[in-house]
Design a protein around this motif. Structure first.
Motif, PDB file in Angstrom:
ATOM      1  N   ILE A 120     -54.329  28.795  31.739  1.00 56.97           N
ATOM      2  CA  ILE A 120     -53.991  28.979  33.143  1.00 56.97           C
ATOM      3  C   ILE A 120     -52.479  29.055  33.324  1.00 56.97           C
ATOM      4  O   ILE A 120     -51.729  28.331  32.667  1.00 56.97           O
ATOM      5  CB  ILE A 120     -54.586  27.829  33.996  1.00 56.97           C
ATOM      6  N   SER A 121     -52.030  29.948  34.189  1.00 56.31           N
ATOM      7  CA  SER A 121     -50.600  30.100  34.434  1.00 56.31           C
ATOM      8  C   SER A 121     -50.056  28.911  35.218  1.00 56.31           C
ATOM      9  O   SER A 121     -50.817  28.123  35.790  1.00 56.31           O
ATOM     10  CB  SER A 121     -50.339  31.395  35.219  1.00 56.31           C
ATOM     11  N   VAL A 122     -48.740  28.806  35.256  1.00 49.82           N
ATOM     12  CA  VAL A 122     -48.114  27.731  36.027  1.00 49.82           C
ATOM     13  C   VAL A 122     -48.476  27.868  37.500  1.00 49.82           C
ATOM     14  O   VAL A 122     -48.821  26.893  38.165  1.00 49.82           O
ATOM     15  CB  VAL A 122     -46.585  27.750  35.838  1.00 49.82           C
ATOM     16  N   ARG A 123     -48.439  29.087  37.999  1.00 48.82           N
ATOM     17  CA  ARG A 123     -48.780  29.302  39.400  1.00 48.82           C
ATOM     18  C   ARG A 123     -50.247  28.964  39.662  1.00 48.82           C
ATOM     19  O   ARG A 123     -50.573  28.301  40.650  1.00 48.82           O
ATOM     20  CB  ARG A 123     -48.490  30.743  39.809  1.00 48.82           C
ATOM     21  N   GLY A 124     -51.129  29.427  38.799  1.00 47.33           N
ATOM     22  CA  GLY A 124     -52.542  29.140  38.969  1.00 47.33           C
ATOM     23  C   GLY A 124     -52.822  27.648  38.919  1.00 47.33           C
ATOM     24  O   GLY A 124     -53.671  27.130  39.656  1.00 47.33           O
ATOM     25  N   TYR A 125     -52.096  26.958  38.052  1.00 48.83           N
ATOM     26  CA  TYR A 125     -52.289  25.511  37.905  1.00 48.83           C
ATOM     27  C   TYR A 125     -51.823  24.771  39.162  1.00 48.83           C
ATOM     28  O   TYR A 125     -52.516  23.876  39.658  1.00 48.83           O
ATOM     29  CB  TYR A 125     -51.513  25.034  36.684  1.00 48.83           C
ATOM     30  N   LEU A 126     -50.645  25.146  39.679  1.00 46.34           N
ATOM     31  CA  LEU A 126     -50.129  24.460  40.857  1.00 46.34           C
ATOM     32  C   LEU A 126     -50.974  24.790  42.089  1.00 46.34           C
ATOM     33  O   LEU A 126     -51.172  23.942  42.963  1.00 46.34           O
ATOM     34  CB  LEU A 126     -48.665  24.833  41.096  1.00 46.34           C
ATOM     35  N   GLU A 127     -51.477  26.011  42.160  1.00 47.59           N
ATOM     36  CA  GLU A 127     -52.366  26.360  43.267  1.00 47.59           C
ATOM     37  C   GLU A 127     -53.677  25.585  43.171  1.00 47.59           C
ATOM     38  O   GLU A 127     -54.267  25.222  44.196  1.00 47.59           O
ATOM     39  CB  GLU A 127     -52.628  27.857  43.272  1.00 47.59           C
ATOM     40  N   ARG A 128     -54.144  25.343  41.960  1.00 44.47           N
ATOM     41  CA  ARG A 128     -55.342  24.514  41.786  1.00 44.47           C
ATOM     42  C   ARG A 128     -55.081  23.093  42.294  1.00 44.47           C
ATOM     43  O   ARG A 128     -55.922  22.507  42.988  1.00 44.47           O
ATOM     44  CB  ARG A 128     -55.737  24.480  40.308  1.00 44.47           C
ATOM     45  N   ILE A 129     -53.916  22.546  41.956  1.00 40.50           N
ATOM     46  CA  ILE A 129     -53.548  21.215  42.451  1.00 40.50           C
ATOM     47  C   ILE A 129     -53.520  21.213  43.975  1.00 40.50           C
ATOM     48  O   ILE A 129     -54.027  20.300  44.620  1.00 40.50           O
ATOM     49  CB  ILE A 129     -52.188  20.782  41.874  1.00 40.50           C
ATOM     50  N   PHE A 130     -52.946  22.271  44.557  1.00 41.28           N
ATOM     51  CA  PHE A 130     -52.869  22.348  46.012  1.00 41.28           C
ATOM     52  C   PHE A 130     -54.266  22.389  46.644  1.00 41.28           C
ATOM     53  O   PHE A 130     -54.526  21.719  47.639  1.00 41.28           O
ATOM     54  CB  PHE A 130     -52.080  23.598  46.422  1.00 41.28           C
ATOM     55  N   ARG A 131     -55.159  23.158  46.049  1.00 39.53           N
ATOM     56  CA  ARG A 131     -56.490  23.312  46.635  1.00 39.53           C
ATOM     57  C   ARG A 131     -57.290  22.018  46.594  1.00 39.53           C
ATOM     58  O   ARG A 131     -58.043  21.710  47.521  1.00 39.53           O
ATOM     59  CB  ARG A 131     -57.270  24.414  45.907  1.00 39.53           C
ATOM     60  N   TYR A 132     -57.147  21.250  45.520  1.00 38.37           N
ATOM     61  CA  TYR A 132     -58.036  20.103  45.324  1.00 38.37           C
ATOM     62  C   TYR A 132     -57.387  18.743  45.565  1.00 38.37           C
ATOM     63  O   TYR A 132     -58.090  17.765  45.830  1.00 38.37           O
ATOM     64  CB  TYR A 132     -58.622  20.134  43.909  1.00 38.37           C
ATOM     65  N   ALA A 133     -56.067  18.656  45.472  1.00 36.30           N
ATOM     66  CA  ALA A 133     -55.423  17.344  45.609  1.00 36.30           C
ATOM     67  C   ALA A 133     -55.281  16.919  47.058  1.00 36.30           C
ATOM     68  O   ALA A 133     -55.211  15.731  47.358  1.00 36.30           O
ATOM     69  CB  ALA A 133     -54.055  17.348  44.933  1.00 36.30           C
ATOM     70  N   GLY A 134     -55.196  17.885  47.970  1.00 28.30           N
ATOM     71  CA  GLY A 134     -55.133  17.558  49.383  1.00 28.30           C
ATOM     72  C   GLY A 134     -53.878  16.836  49.818  1.00 28.30           C
ATOM     73  O   GLY A 134     -53.895  16.105  50.815  1.00 28.30           O
ATOM     74  N   CYS A 135     -52.779  17.026  49.103  1.00 32.44           N
ATOM     75  CA  CYS A 135     -51.543  16.326  49.471  1.00 32.44           C
ATOM     76  C   CYS A 135     -50.712  17.189  50.420  1.00 32.44           C
ATOM     77  O   CYS A 135     -50.900  18.398  50.520  1.00 32.44           O
ATOM     78  CB  CYS A 135     -50.738  15.968  48.233  1.00 32.44           C
ATOM     79  N   SER A 136     -49.797  16.564  51.096  1.00 35.69           N
ATOM     80  CA  SER A 136     -48.958  17.277  52.056  1.00 35.69           C
ATOM     81  C   SER A 136     -47.980  18.200  51.335  1.00 35.69           C
ATOM     82  O   SER A 136     -47.571  17.926  50.201  1.00 35.69           O
ATOM     83  CB  SER A 136     -48.181  16.274  52.906  1.00 35.69           C
ATOM     84  N   PRO A 137     -47.590  19.310  51.971  1.00 33.51           N
ATOM     85  CA  PRO A 137     -46.624  20.229  51.340  1.00 33.51           C
ATOM     86  C   PRO A 137     -45.321  19.560  50.951  1.00 33.51           C
ATOM     87  O   PRO A 137     -44.682  19.953  49.974  1.00 33.51           O
ATOM     88  CB  PRO A 137     -46.420  21.299  52.419  1.00 33.51           C
ATOM     89  N   ALA A 138     -44.914  18.535  51.703  1.00 35.95           N
ATOM     90  CA  ALA A 138     -43.661  17.846  51.379  1.00 35.95           C
ATOM     91  C   ALA A 138     -43.700  17.202  50.003  1.00 35.95           C
ATOM     92  O   ALA A 138     -42.656  17.012  49.365  1.00 35.95           O
ATOM     93  CB  ALA A 138     -43.358  16.790  52.445  1.00 35.95           C
ATOM     94  N   CYS A 139     -44.900  16.882  49.522  1.00 33.56           N
ATOM     95  CA  CYS A 139     -45.025  16.259  48.197  1.00 33.56           C
ATOM     96  C   CYS A 139     -44.514  17.173  47.094  1.00 33.56           C
ATOM     97  O   CYS A 139     -44.011  16.697  46.072  1.00 33.56           O
ATOM     98  CB  CYS A 139     -46.484  15.895  47.924  1.00 33.56           C
ATOM     99  N   TYR A 140     -44.637  18.485  47.295  1.00 33.99           N
ATOM    100  CA  TYR A 140     -44.188  19.415  46.256  1.00 33.99           C
ATOM    101  C   TYR A 140     -42.666  19.463  46.192  1.00 33.99           C
ATOM    102  O   TYR A 140     -42.098  19.678  45.119  1.00 33.99           O
ATOM    103  CB  TYR A 140     -44.789  20.798  46.504  1.00 33.99           C
ATOM    104  N   VAL A 141     -42.019  19.265  47.330  1.00 26.44           N
ATOM    105  CA  VAL A 141     -40.559  19.165  47.320  1.00 26.44           C
ATOM    106  C   VAL A 141     -40.136  17.900  46.583  1.00 26.44           C
ATOM    107  O   VAL A 141     -39.226  17.927  45.748  1.00 26.44           O
ATOM    108  CB  VAL A 141     -40.006  19.155  48.759  1.00 26.44           C
ATOM    109  N   VAL A 142     -40.809  16.789  46.869  1.00 29.35           N
ATOM    110  CA  VAL A 142     -40.488  15.529  46.211  1.00 29.35           C
ATOM    111  C   VAL A 142     -40.793  15.601  44.718  1.00 29.35           C
ATOM    112  O   VAL A 142     -40.035  15.078  43.888  1.00 29.35           O
ATOM    113  CB  VAL A 142     -41.256  14.369  46.874  1.00 29.35           C
TER     114      VAL A 142
END
Length: 206
Positions: A53-75
Motif C-alpha cells: 500500500i502506498s503512503v497516501r493509501g495508508y494514511l487515507e485508510r487511517i483517516f477512514r477508520y481511526a475517526g480522529c480529528s483533522p488537527a491530529c494529522y498536523v500534530v
C-alpha cells in the motif's frame, strides 16, 4: 466557492498533503540508500519489505477508520519532525514510514482528542500486531523525549507549512468574476483573505 466544500466523508487536504510530503521524503531517502543502525531507535520501525500500500493509501485508510480529528494529522507531523530533529542520523524511508505514520497518529490522537480508539484497534487499522503497536508507541515516545505538548503558535506555524504545500500542489480556483469590485481593496487584502479561506476549506475539509 461551493466546489471547495468537501463532503463529510471526503479526505481532507491535510491528509493528502502530509502523505505527499512523507512519500517524497521516503523516495528521496530510498534513492540515497541511507543505512539504519540496528541499535538506532528508528530500526524498531523498519519492516523487512516495502508495503504494497502506498503512503497516501495508508494514511487515507487511517483517516477512514481511526475517526480522529483533522488537527491530529498536523500534530502527528509535528511529532515526526521532532523525531527527525532529535535523531538526524535516522531517516524516513519506504521500509519504516508506514509504521511511523500509524504511531505518530496514534500518539497525536491520545493527546488531542477526548475520545479515541485503543491500541488494539489502531493495530488492526495499521496492519500490525497489538504487541508491535505497543512497542512502537513506547519507542516513539522515548525517541521524542515525551515532548507531546503543542502550543497554539507551533500548531499554527506547521499549519502554514502544510497549507503552503497544499496550495502549491493544487491551488484553489479563483472566486467568481462577479462582484469582484466589491471584494478588492487597494492593497488586495480581501483577495488574500479569500484565498486563505479557500485553502483552509480544502486543508481541513470543513
Amino acid at each position: 466557492m461551493a466546489e471547495l466544500v468537501e463532503e463529510a466523508h471526503a479526505v481532507p487536504g491535510v491528509v493528502s498533503v502530509l502523505s505527499a510530503i512523507l512519500a517524497r521524503v521516503a523516495e528521496r531517502n530510498d534513492a540515497a540508500g541511507r543505512p539504519v543502525s540496528p541499535r538506532h531507535l528508528a530500526s524498531a520501525f523498519r519492516g523487512l519489505a516495502r508495503p504494497a500500500i502506498s503512503v497516501r493509501g495508508y494514511l487515507e485508510r487511517i483517516f477512514r477508520y481511526a475517526g480522529c480529528s483533522p488537527a491530529c494529522y498536523v500534530v502527528a507531523y509535528i511529532y515526526l519532525d521532532r523525531f527527525a530533529r532529535r535523531h538526524p542520523a535516522a531517516s524516513f524511508d519506504s521500509l519504516n514510514v508506514h509504521r511511523f505514520l500509524i504511531t505518530s497518529v496514534l500518539t497525536a490522537v491520545k493527546f488531542m482528542d477526548d475520545i479515541c480508539y485503543n491500541n488494539a484497534y489502531f493495530a488492526k487499522v495499521g496492519g500490525i500486531s497489538l504487541m508491535e503497536m505497543n512497542h512502537l508507541e513506547i519507542d516513539f515516545l522515548f525517541s521524542i523525549g515525551f515532548e507531546l505538548n503543542v502550543t497554539p503558535a507551533i500548531f499554527s506555524s506547521y499549519c502554514s507549512i502544510l497549507q503552503r504545500e497544499l496550495y502549491l500542489q493544487s491551488p484553489p480556483p479563483p472566486p467568481p468574476s462577479t462582484n469582484l469590485h466589491c471584494c478588492l481593496t487597494e492593497d488586495g487584502s480581501s483577495s488574500r483573505q479569500q484565498k486563505q479561506g479557500a485553502v483552509q476549506l480544502i486543508f481541513f475539509g470543513t
